[in-house]
Design a protein around this motif. Structure first.
Motif, PDB file in Angstrom:
ATOM      1  N   ARG A   2      75.659  -2.034  71.712  1.00 14.72           N
ATOM      2  CA  ARG A   2      75.049  -2.963  72.765  1.00 14.72           C
ATOM      3  C   ARG A   2      73.587  -2.749  72.964  1.00 14.72           C
ATOM      4  O   ARG A   2      72.852  -3.653  73.210  1.00 14.72           O
ATOM      5  CB  ARG A   2      75.904  -2.698  74.155  1.00 14.72           C
ATOM      6  CG  ARG A   2      75.307  -3.204  75.459  1.00 14.72           C
ATOM      7  CD  ARG A   2      76.279  -3.178  76.389  1.00 14.72           C
ATOM      8  NE  ARG A   2      76.123  -1.628  76.943  1.00 14.72           N
ATOM      9  CZ  ARG A   2      77.252  -0.880  76.877  1.00 14.72           C
ATOM     10  NH1 ARG A   2      78.281  -1.228  76.339  1.00 14.72           N
ATOM     11  NH2 ARG A   2      77.158   0.443  77.231  1.00 14.72           N
ATOM     12  N   ALA A  13      84.296  -2.633  68.756  1.00 11.51           N
ATOM     13  CA  ALA A  13      84.463  -1.104  69.346  1.00 11.51           C
ATOM     14  C   ALA A  13      85.102  -1.348  70.814  1.00 11.51           C
ATOM     15  O   ALA A  13      85.999  -0.158  70.985  1.00 11.51           O
ATOM     16  CB  ALA A  13      83.353  -0.439  69.521  1.00 11.51           C
ATOM     17  N   GLU A  14      84.852  -1.980  71.738  1.00 12.03           N
ATOM     18  CA  GLU A  14      85.665  -1.958  72.864  1.00 12.03           C
ATOM     19  C   GLU A  14      87.072  -2.328  72.666  1.00 12.03           C
ATOM     20  O   GLU A  14      88.006  -1.727  73.163  1.00 12.03           O
ATOM     21  CB  GLU A  14      84.748  -3.113  73.622  1.00 12.03           C
ATOM     22  CG  GLU A  14      85.462  -3.459  75.094  1.00 12.03           C
ATOM     23  CD  GLU A  14      84.864  -4.377  75.862  1.00 12.03           C
ATOM     24  OE1 GLU A  14      85.062  -4.427  77.046  1.00 12.03           O
ATOM     25  OE2 GLU A  14      84.229  -5.179  75.287  1.00 12.03           O
ATOM     26  N   ARG A  15      87.313  -3.262  71.789  1.00 11.72           N
ATOM     27  CA  ARG A  15      88.916  -3.590  71.804  1.00 11.72           C
ATOM     28  C   ARG A  15      89.724  -2.438  71.103  1.00 11.72           C
ATOM     29  O   ARG A  15      90.783  -2.408  71.271  1.00 11.72           O
ATOM     30  CB  ARG A  15      88.963  -4.952  70.863  1.00 11.72           C
ATOM     31  CG  ARG A  15      88.240  -6.255  71.443  1.00 11.72           C
ATOM     32  CD  ARG A  15      89.145  -7.363  71.047  1.00 11.72           C
ATOM     33  NE  ARG A  15      90.375  -7.558  71.321  1.00 11.72           N
ATOM     34  CZ  ARG A  15      91.005  -8.712  70.894  1.00 11.72           C
ATOM     35  NH1 ARG A  15      90.358  -9.633  70.295  1.00 11.72           N
ATOM     36  NH2 ARG A  15      92.333  -8.711  71.138  1.00 11.72           N
ATOM     37  N   GLU A  44      79.906  -4.354  68.909  1.00 11.67           N
ATOM     38  CA  GLU A  44      80.176  -4.035  70.337  1.00 11.67           C
ATOM     39  C   GLU A  44      81.835  -4.311  70.935  1.00 11.67           C
ATOM     40  O   GLU A  44      82.227  -3.607  71.393  1.00 11.67           O
ATOM     41  CB  GLU A  44      78.857  -4.345  71.131  1.00 11.67           C
ATOM     42  CG  GLU A  44      79.157  -4.303  72.601  1.00 11.67           C
ATOM     43  CD  GLU A  44      78.214  -5.027  73.583  1.00 11.67           C
ATOM     44  OE1 GLU A  44      78.343  -4.911  74.529  1.00 11.67           O
ATOM     45  OE2 GLU A  44      77.681  -5.775  73.066  1.00 11.67           O
ATOM     46  N   LEU A  45      81.970  -5.742  70.628  1.00 12.62           N
ATOM     47  CA  LEU A  45      83.027  -6.118  71.035  1.00 12.62           C
ATOM     48  C   LEU A  45      84.326  -5.608  70.263  1.00 12.62           C
ATOM     49  O   LEU A  45      85.381  -5.159  70.878  1.00 12.62           O
ATOM     50  CB  LEU A  45      83.133  -7.784  70.606  1.00 12.62           C
ATOM     51  CG  LEU A  45      84.381  -8.404  70.823  1.00 12.62           C
ATOM     52  CD1 LEU A  45      84.851  -8.444  72.501  1.00 12.62           C
ATOM     53  CD2 LEU A  45      84.253  -9.926  70.212  1.00 12.62           C
ATOM     54  N   ASP A  83      83.412   3.922  71.451  1.00  9.89           N
ATOM     55  CA  ASP A  83      81.963   3.893  72.058  1.00  9.89           C
ATOM     56  C   ASP A  83      81.298   2.737  71.517  1.00  9.89           C
ATOM     57  O   ASP A  83      80.856   2.363  70.461  1.00  9.89           O
ATOM     58  CB  ASP A  83      81.350   5.150  72.006  1.00  9.89           C
ATOM     59  CG  ASP A  83      80.136   4.739  72.798  1.00  9.89           C
ATOM     60  OD1 ASP A  83      79.970   4.282  73.547  1.00  9.89           O
ATOM     61  OD2 ASP A  83      79.029   6.012  72.467  1.00  9.89           O
ATOM     62  N   ASP A  84      80.914   1.856  72.559  1.00  7.46           N
ATOM     63  CA  ASP A  84      80.326   0.578  72.206  1.00  7.46           C
ATOM     64  C   ASP A  84      78.786   0.733  72.554  1.00  7.46           C
ATOM     65  O   ASP A  84      78.141  -0.432  72.262  1.00  7.46           O
ATOM     66  CB  ASP A  84      80.873  -0.806  72.695  1.00  7.46           C
ATOM     67  CG  ASP A  84      81.042  -0.639  74.151  1.00  7.46           C
ATOM     68  OD1 ASP A  84      80.301   0.315  74.855  1.00  7.46           O
ATOM     69  OD2 ASP A  84      81.628  -1.657  75.018  1.00  7.46           O
ATOM     70  N   GLY A  89      89.011   0.500  71.482  1.00 12.06           N
ATOM     71  CA  GLY A  89      88.864   2.022  72.243  1.00 12.06           C
ATOM     72  C   GLY A  89      87.605   2.943  71.654  1.00 12.06           C
ATOM     73  O   GLY A  89      87.879   4.064  71.821  1.00 12.06           O
TER      74      GLY A  89
END
Length: 631
Positions: free
Chosen positions: A454, A443-445, A440-441, A449-450, A447
């Protein structure tokens, strides 16, 4: 760090034969033995070559019988164990032994002073042995190399077909078997054509393990040197044509007073880099590189020793071997397909990537690894080998199939899996939730889909405590579906990970239970002493050892999760330092400059298993630096 035995310790045969030394060459080969000079394991030898690096190890030069002669009769300055006898009895004259980047023995027979030095060549299957006359008078030195071409797990007995060939070029003796040349370079030696078998060498540690302890060895020649005061004899053993080497002068003899520095130096022994892969040897002498051990060890051995780029390369090499959402459990020694029978190595792989990016964010590396991690996530969600899959009802990871052991508690005796732990083990689900949060982290960093990661984490977290917590016993169940309420240390992992699901008041209660029943000065017991299956001694033949392996035996590597959980839940760094204080002594107790694989559960807690275990060193170092904030 230099480890030294004084005269009293050297001449105490029980003490000096239970202190082992190790000199690895960085490609899987090594030299290893005891301070007394007696080989107590079938794995010991002055040149144990990785014929196909980093595996297929062979004991080539097992030992060298050495005699010195002044005005009287020859006196032995070496030692071997035979049935009921030691010959020669060189330990009687041994005044000191030390090891750092080389091993050094000092012998003082009457009227003589002889120093022996052994150095392993980095990146080569070769060693240099030097004998120097430190006395005031000339001596005659006679050396008899004792050789074999044996796979290091096996014994070696007299054979009419050994060796296949011997050749004697100038200043060399070459012994050939099975396409492997053992080259003995001996400049300035008088070679005497004495050849033949030496019989019934005994290895005491193998006897204790209930294994065959006998080896026979072959002597291809005798080498004689007349040494004036200050002169030396040089013998190089190799599978290639190489020159004699000595350790760098500026490194030899350095002593460390800080625990972190001592552990960092201990870490050097485990790295291998070959054309096949970069990796970490799980333990010496008998392990090769294992996925689980490597991934657990990366934070301590790589990230806290300044080897961030090496960590990335190791992770890349394992990623390249990923199959159906799993990384290898181990690389087998015949270079066939790796074994993938593990549920936790892959989840520790995800954690190692996260820890590496925490130390030094590298978006290119994160993007390179992410497709591998996405595949791991997908395969675990839908199901992969060995029954590994997420239960859609509670979001927890389940695993297991008959006759297979998949967690780190992986002892197996014949068809008997000692601790199968089928179902949903507590640390596996801690690792699964941790992995989902890491994805999740990441993917967020970068760009992406996280949400899938999550959602998976939240689903598992919502059911973790209700599934695993046992109110009456005051700790987490070791497994659920089926339930196992025995008190084991695996819950520490679920408390200590970066995104640990076991937290709050209940986790503190569980930590108290672990502290009362499992914590010892040298590690954490694998089962509480009041449990019916508890075994307090890691002793006896191999079946007994395997039966006790995870049934009470203490493991030093678990000090890492324990200390991380302690600091995470209580913030008590002073207590964290106290818990790790025994590590200084552990570096001296078994393998000099290494931490043992395990210890007895009951006092007195003697060390056992591998004398040099990677994750023992790695996790103590990681916890000392990250959690105890020690220097």
């Amino acid at each position: 760090m230099k480890f030294t035995l004084d005269e009293q310790q050297c001449r105490n045969l029980d003490f000096s034969t239970r202190r082992e030394w190790l000199l690895p060459n960085g490609i899987g080969g090594y030299a290893m033995g005891t301070a007394s000079g007696i080989n107590t394991r079938r794995y010991h030898g002055l040149l144990v070559a990785a014929v196909e690096p980093p595996a297929k190890r062979m004991v080539l030069l097992a030992a060298v019988d050495a005699f010195v002669q002044g005005e009287g009769n020859p006196i032995g300055v070496s030692a071997n164990q035979y049935p009921g006898a030691i010959y020669p009895e060189g330990y009687h004259y041994l005044r000191s032994f030390s090891v750092d980047h080389e091993a050094v023995w000092n012998f003082r027979p009457t009227g003589m002073d002889i120093e022996k030095r052994l150095y392993m060549h980095p990146g080569e299957n070769a060693c240099t042995i030097r004998y120097r006359n430190l006395g005031e008078n000339a001596v005659l030195l006679s050396l008899r190399p004792l050789v074999s071409h044996k796979p290091y797990h096996e014994n070696f007995l007299e054979s009419a077909g050994y060796p296949e060939a011997m050749t004697f070029p100038k200043d060399q003796s070459i012994v050939t078997q099975g396409g492997v040349n053992l080259r003995l370079f001996h400049p300035k030696a008088q070679r005497v054509p004495i050849q033949g078998w030496y019989y019934r060498f005994e290895h005491a540690r193998e006897t204790e393990r209930g294994l065959s302890s006998r080896d026979d060895l072959f002597c291809p020649c005798e080498l004689r040197y007349e040494l004036l005061p200050g002169e030396e004899a040089v013998l190089v053993a190799s599978i290639e044509a190489v020159k004699a080497k000595a350790p760098p002068v500026d490194e030899a003899g350095e002593n460390h007073t800080k625990l972190a520095d001592s552990l960092r130096e201990a870490a050097d022994k485990f790295f291998v880099r070959t054309s096949a892969r970069s990796s970490i040897i799980a333990g010496y002498p008998w392990f090769t590189d294992w996925g689980r051990d490597t991934m657990i060890s990366i934070p301590g051995l790589c990230l806290h020793t300044g080897r961030v780029e090496e960590a990335k390369q190791i992770l890349r090499d394992y990623a390249g071997q990923a199959k159906d959402g799993l990384i290898p459990n181990r690389f087998v020694e015949d270079n066939s397909t790796p074994d993938y029978n593990t549920v936790d190595a892959t989840l520790w792989f995800v954690n190692a990537i996260h820890k590496t990016l925490e130390v030094e964010w590298d978006e290119n590396f994160a993007r390179e690894m992410f497709p591998i991690l996405q595949n791991i996530f997908d395969k675990h969600m839908t199901g992969t080998h060995f029954g590994i899959h997420v239960d859609p009802e509670d979001g927890l990871l389940t695993q297991g199939e008959p006759g297979v052991q998949l967690t780190w508690m992986d002892a197996k005796i014949g068809d008997w899996v000692v601790t199968p732990r089928h179902g949903k083990p507590v640390e596996i689900n801690g690792l699964w939730i941790n992995a989902c949060r890491i994805l999740e982290l990441m993917a967020e960093r970068i760009g992406l889909d996280d949400a899938p990661f999550r959602n998976a984490a939240e689903h598992a977290e919502a059911n973790f405590e209700s599934k695993f917590w046992h109110e009456v016993r005051g700790h987490y169940l070791d497994t659920v579906d089926p339930a196992d309420a025995s008190l084991r240390p695996n819950q520490l992992i679920a408390m200590s990970l970066p995104f640990a699901p076991a937290k709050g008041e209940k986790a503190r209660r569980a930590l108290d239970a672990v502290t009362r029943e499992l914590l010892t000065p040298v590690g954490v017991r694998t089962l509480a002493p009041n449990e019916p299956e508890y075994r307090g001694r890691f002793q006896g033949p191999l079946p007994d050892l395997d039966a006790a392996y995870h049934q009470g035996t203490v493991w030093p590597w678990l000090l890492g999760p324990y200390v991380s959980a302690l600091v995470k839940l209580t913030g008590d760094r002073k207590e964290a330092k106290r818990v790790l204080r025994e590590a200084r002594e552990m570096l001296h107790q078994y393998g000099l400059g290494g931490v043992a694989e395990c210890y007895d559960g009951d006092e007195p807690q003697g060390p056992g298993g591998c004398p040099y275990q990677a994750w023992s060193t790695a996790e103590i170092l990681r916890a000392w630096v990250e959690d105890a904030k020690g220097d």
